[in-house]
Enzyme design. Structure first.
Site, short mmCIF file in Angstrom:
data_model
loop_
_atom_site.label_atom_id
_atom_site.label_comp_id
_atom_site.label_asym_id
_atom_site.label_seq_id
_atom_site.Cartn_x
_atom_site.Cartn_y
_atom_site.Cartn_z
N HIS A 1 0.80 -1.22 0.00
CA HIS A 1 0.00 0.00 0.00
C HIS A 1 0.84 1.27 0.00
CE1 HIS A 1 -3.72 1.97 -0.54
NE2 HIS A 1 -3.24 2.91 0.23
N TYR B 1 1.58 5.15 -2.61
CA TYR B 1 1.91 6.56 -2.33
C TYR B 1 3.28 6.92 -2.89
CZ TYR B 1 -2.33 6.16 0.19
OH TYR B 1 -3.65 5.91 0.47
N HIS C 1 -10.14 0.85 -10.30
CA HIS C 1 -9.63 1.83 -9.33
C HIS C 1 -8.16 2.18 -9.62
CE1 HIS C 1 -8.24 3.50 -5.52
NE2 HIS C 1 -7.47 2.45 -5.32
N PHE C 2 -7.35 1.15 -9.85
CA PHE C 2 -5.93 1.52 -9.94
C PHE C 2 -5.51 2.06 -11.30
CE2 PHE C 2 -5.08 -3.27 -10.04
CZ PHE C 2 -4.50 -3.33 -11.30
N HIS C 3 -6.39 1.90 -12.31
CA HIS C 3 -6.07 2.61 -13.56
C HIS C 3 -6.41 4.10 -13.44
CE1 HIS C 3 -5.41 -1.38 -15.22
NE2 HIS C 3 -4.75 -0.77 -16.18
N ARG D 1 -11.45 -10.25 -11.34
CA ARG D 1 -10.25 -9.69 -11.95
C ARG D 1 -9.27 -10.82 -12.27
NH1 ARG D 1 -6.46 -7.00 -7.15
NH2 ARG D 1 -5.01 -6.72 -8.88
N ARG D 2 -8.26 -10.52 -13.06
CA ARG D 2 -7.19 -11.45 -13.39
C ARG D 2 -7.70 -12.75 -14.00
NH1 ARG D 2 -3.18 -10.58 -8.12
NH2 ARG D 2 -2.00 -8.94 -9.12
FE1 HAS Z 1 -5.93 2.16 -3.81
C1 HAS Z 1 -6.34 -1.26 -4.12
C2 HAS Z 1 -7.82 2.15 -0.97
C3 HAS Z 1 -5.37 5.55 -3.39
C4 HAS Z 1 -3.47 2.03 -6.21
N1 HAS Z 1 -5.08 0.68 -4.96
C5 HAS Z 1 -5.41 -0.66 -4.95
C6 HAS Z 1 -4.60 -1.36 -5.90
C7 HAS Z 1 -3.75 -0.43 -6.47
C8 HAS Z 1 -4.07 0.85 -5.87
C9 HAS Z 1 -2.66 -0.69 -7.49
O1 HAS Z 1 -8.89 0.09 1.01
C10 HAS Z 1 -4.71 -2.84 -6.25
C11 HAS Z 1 -3.68 -3.71 -5.60
C12 HAS Z 1 -3.85 -5.13 -6.08
O2 HAS Z 1 -3.30 -5.47 -7.12
O3 HAS Z 1 -4.58 -5.88 -5.41
N2 HAS Z 1 -6.54 3.58 -2.47
C13 HAS Z 1 -7.32 3.37 -1.39
C14 HAS Z 1 -7.55 4.64 -0.70
C15 HAS Z 1 -6.87 5.59 -1.40
C16 HAS Z 1 -6.21 4.92 -2.49
C17 HAS Z 1 -8.38 4.86 0.52
N3 HAS Z 1 -4.68 3.52 -4.66
C18 HAS Z 1 -4.60 4.85 -4.33
C19 HAS Z 1 -3.57 5.48 -5.12
C20 HAS Z 1 -3.04 4.48 -5.92
C21 HAS Z 1 -3.75 3.27 -5.61
C22 HAS Z 1 -3.19 6.93 -5.01
C23 HAS Z 1 -1.94 4.54 -6.92
C24 HAS Z 1 -1.26 5.62 -7.25
N4 HAS Z 1 -6.92 0.73 -2.78
C25 HAS Z 1 -7.59 0.92 -1.61
C26 HAS Z 1 -8.06 -0.38 -1.10
C27 HAS Z 1 -7.64 -1.35 -2.00
C28 HAS Z 1 -6.92 -0.63 -3.03
C29 HAS Z 1 -8.82 -0.64 0.12
C30 HAS Z 1 -7.86 -2.86 -1.90
C31 HAS Z 1 -8.98 -3.27 -2.78
C32 HAS Z 1 -9.13 -4.78 -2.81
O4 HAS Z 1 -10.12 -5.26 -2.25
O5 HAS Z 1 -8.30 -5.49 -3.37
C33 HAS Z 1 -6.77 7.07 -1.02
O6 HAS Z 1 -5.44 7.43 -0.81
C34 HAS Z 1 -7.42 7.96 -2.01
C35 HAS Z 1 -7.57 9.39 -1.55
C36 HAS Z 1 -7.82 10.33 -2.70
C37 HAS Z 1 -8.76 11.25 -2.76
C38 HAS Z 1 -8.91 12.11 -4.02
C39 HAS Z 1 -8.38 13.52 -3.83
C40 HAS Z 1 -8.45 14.26 -5.13
C41 HAS Z 1 -7.49 15.09 -5.62
C42 HAS Z 1 -7.70 15.76 -6.96
C43 HAS Z 1 -8.51 17.03 -6.87
C44 HAS Z 1 -8.81 17.56 -8.22
C45 HAS Z 1 -8.66 18.83 -8.60
C46 HAS Z 1 -8.93 19.18 -10.02
C47 HAS Z 1 -8.18 19.90 -7.70
C48 HAS Z 1 -9.68 11.49 -1.65
C49 HAS Z 1 -6.25 15.40 -4.86
C50 HAS Z 1 -9.81 20.39 -10.17
C51 HAS Z 1 -10.00 20.65 -11.61
C52 HAS Z 1 -10.42 21.81 -12.13
C53 HAS Z 1 -10.56 21.96 -13.59
C54 HAS Z 1 -10.75 22.96 -11.31
#
Ligand code: HAS
Length: 557
Positions: free
Chosen positions: A222, A226, A373-375, A436-437
């Protein structure tokens, strides 16, 4: 002397890191198109006489998620750090040694995968077994990154001595956070590799302990996400506000977000193991709560970035609640790519928060929702940002101008549109229960288990998978634009881009407003260590009692 320093050494090494990154995503991306089409029943694997499905999926994951990201990050951060500190890196020799080790490691793993000896996917769960060459190769990559990160610590230490009392610049705060999270996280995978997986693959021990291996893997896995995200945040906080024509809204808020990542990135791995036996529900629950804590700095980031973009839009003459958005420099491909990446991350991040819920996770776990999610996250928040960064970084490094701004803009938008369709398809199919997979066009398992009322194979999610495939093809076109632009840029006239600089932003509320504790790294690192001990030791002790080293190997083709 530092103002006139030309960063030649750093640029040269960054270039060679980027070369490997680009090669990795070329091959990894191409296989991605096959994956997406296969899910819609168009199976190129046998047609093209290509590799078996799992060999392809392993290459896709290792080349894109592990190699493209890691090599890009190593190259980008060395430029961001030396330029933000306005000094040379202290130990370039260490980074060159790191590069050589990492290159050898990727070569070994690449050989093992391409020769069909390592079809164990990017998570290499035991007891699936690969050749020792693969595991040793991947371990060398990690060892290389440790040496590279040491160069950053040494450089920052030297800078601090030269600049007593000055707050670490934002780009470097993000960079050091990235390395601290990575170095602590990789301890888990190093223990897994050195004490279990490598000796077992060499035949020195007979059996493995799958539960222990999975737990050590996700201790690393995990925070690994980050490691992929934080370099994008380095750019979003320290560079994009300048590219937007404005300033970062709040430097202290940015610092706090990074410090919270140090604190919470590691002790959350059990949210990947909610369905694993042998781990108490209470500790899974604790990791669930901590996962919500680590999402918090991203919510703060969303707020700070939005405020920074609004500030820039209004500086450029924008008005009203939303109309300022149109005043942003959408014609700049580097800016457009990164803001489109942010928009997609808003959806991907919310998906992560859903995954983190102990009960909701049971619905989506091991379905195509998770690759969906991860794409959106590593495949767009990180990857599309890295592509956007490339559009100024490559000219900065090579002093050759970008071949085509138009192609770069088309690339950013096609990635965005392709990923919207792909992500929608994968999430939707996952909710319908698509595992998946699994190679859908081949798997007897899915064809018999999941049929529609007419008895057709993989009934129910054909439409979702068709969306996935269309999205995948558009992503392929986008990838082609990117690589073509990179290759053509390398052939443009020498010294045609001597005026490109690293776009470092100022802040509306600057570092002088940040409390001293936000530049006191030891406090955050020790707090993280304490939290890791609290969150992991009881679980590891239980695993030692309830699980055995009794699983021999299983080879997948
Ligand atoms: Fe995740 C599974 C929970 C973030 C990658 N995640 C994965 C896997 C990958 C991955 C690769 O709790 C699969 C692993 C595998 O092969 O089994 N993930 C989270 C949570 C977050 C999160 C709570 N993941 C990421 C990030 C990744 C990533 C970042 C890669 C870079 N994830 C999980 C969980 C699993 C999981 C479970 C397990 C699932 C399972 O059952 O297998 C958080 O960190 C996310 C917080 C993010 C936000 C979004 C903030 C938004 C922002 C943009 C703002 C936009 C603006 C644009 C300002 C709350 C910062 C404005 C535009 C204008 C034009 C004005």
């Amino acid at each position: 002397m530092e103002m006139t320093y030309d960063y030649k050494q750093e640029r040269r090494l960054a270039f060679w890191f980027l070369v490997v990154a680009f090669l990795a995503i070329s091959v990894g991306g191409l296989i991605g198109i096959f994956q997406a089409l296969e899910h819609a029943g168009i199976n190129f694997y046998p047609l093209a006489g290509l590799m078996p499905y799992y060999e392809g999926l392993t290459l896709h994951g290792v080349l894109n998620a592990l190699t493209w990201t890691t090599f890009f990050i190593c190259g980008f951060l060395i430029i961001a750090t030396s330029r933000a500190l306005e000094r040379k890196m202290s130990a370039m020799w260490l980074s060159w040694v790191a590069y050589a080790i990492m290159l050898a490691g990727v070569g070994m793993a690449g050989y093992a995968m391409l020769s069909g000896q390592a079809s164990v996917l990017y998570t290499f769960y035991v007891p699936m077994r690969a050749s020792a060459i693969h595991y040793i190769g991947l371990t060398l990559v990690v060892i290389g990154t440790w040496l590279h990160s040491a160069n950053f610590y040494l450089t920052w230490g030297a800078w601090r001595k030269e600049n007593p009392g000055v707050k670490t610049p934002m780009a470097v705060v993000g960079t050091l956070t990235t390395w601290i999270v990575w170095d602590l996280a990789t301890i888990g995978v190093a223990i897994e590799m050195l004490t279990m997986v490598i000796p077992w693959s060499l035949g020195l021990i007979e059996n493995t302990n799958p539960l222990l291996a999975r737990t050590l893997f996700w201790y690393f896995g995990h925070p690994l996400v980050y490691f992929w995200l934080l370099p994008a945040y380095v750019s979003w906080y320290a560079m994009v506000p300048k590219q937007a024509g404005g300033k970062l809204f709040s430097d202290p808020l940015g610092r706090l977000a990074f410090m919270l990542f140090i604190l919470f990135s590691v002790p959350v791995g059990l949210h990947h193991q909610y369905t694993d036996p042998g781990i108490s529900s209470a500790w899974k629950g604790v990791h669930g709560v901590l996962t919500y804590a680590v999402a918090f700095p991203s919510f703060m980031t969303a707020f700070t970035l939005m405020a920074s973009l609004e500030f820039a839009g209004k500086q450029r003459g924008g008005r009203g609640w939303f109309l300022w958005i149109f005043k942003l420099p959408w014609g700049d491909p580097s800016f457009a790519a990164q803001v489109l990446a942010m928009i997609i991350f808003a959806a991907g991040g919310i998906g992560g928060v859903i995954n983190a819920s102990y009960s909701m996770n049971l619905v989506v776990h091991n379905t195509t929702w998770v690759p969906g999610h991860f794409h959106l996250t590593v495949g767009t928040a990180s990857t599309l940002s890295f592509m956007g960064i490339t559009y100024w970084l490559l000219p900065y490094i090579t002093k050759r101008r970008l071949f085509s701004k138009g192609m770069a803009l088309a690339q950013a938008w096609t990635w965005f549109i392709g990923m919207v369709l792909f992500g929608r398809g994968m999430h939707w199919a996952g909710l319908l229960g698509a595992p998946r997979r699994v190679p859908f066009s081949q798997a007897v398992y899915t064809q018999t288990l999941i049929q529609d009322t007419a008895g057709r194979a993989f009934g129910g999610f054909q439409t979702a998978m068709a969306l996935t495939a269309i999205g995948g093809v558009i992503l392929g076109v986008s990838g082609l634009f990117f690589l073509l632009n990179v290759v053509m840029s390398l052939t443009t006239k020498k010294n045609s881009a001597t005026d490109v600089d690293v776009p470092l932003a100022e802040a509306v509320s600057g570092p002088e407003n940040a409390p001293a504790i936000l530049d006191n790294w030891k406090v955050w690192i020790w707090a993280e260590v304490a939290l890791i001990v609290f969150a992991y030791i009881p679980t590891l002790l239980t695993i030692a009692q309830v699980s055995n080293w009794n699983a021999p190997g299983l080879i997948i083709r």
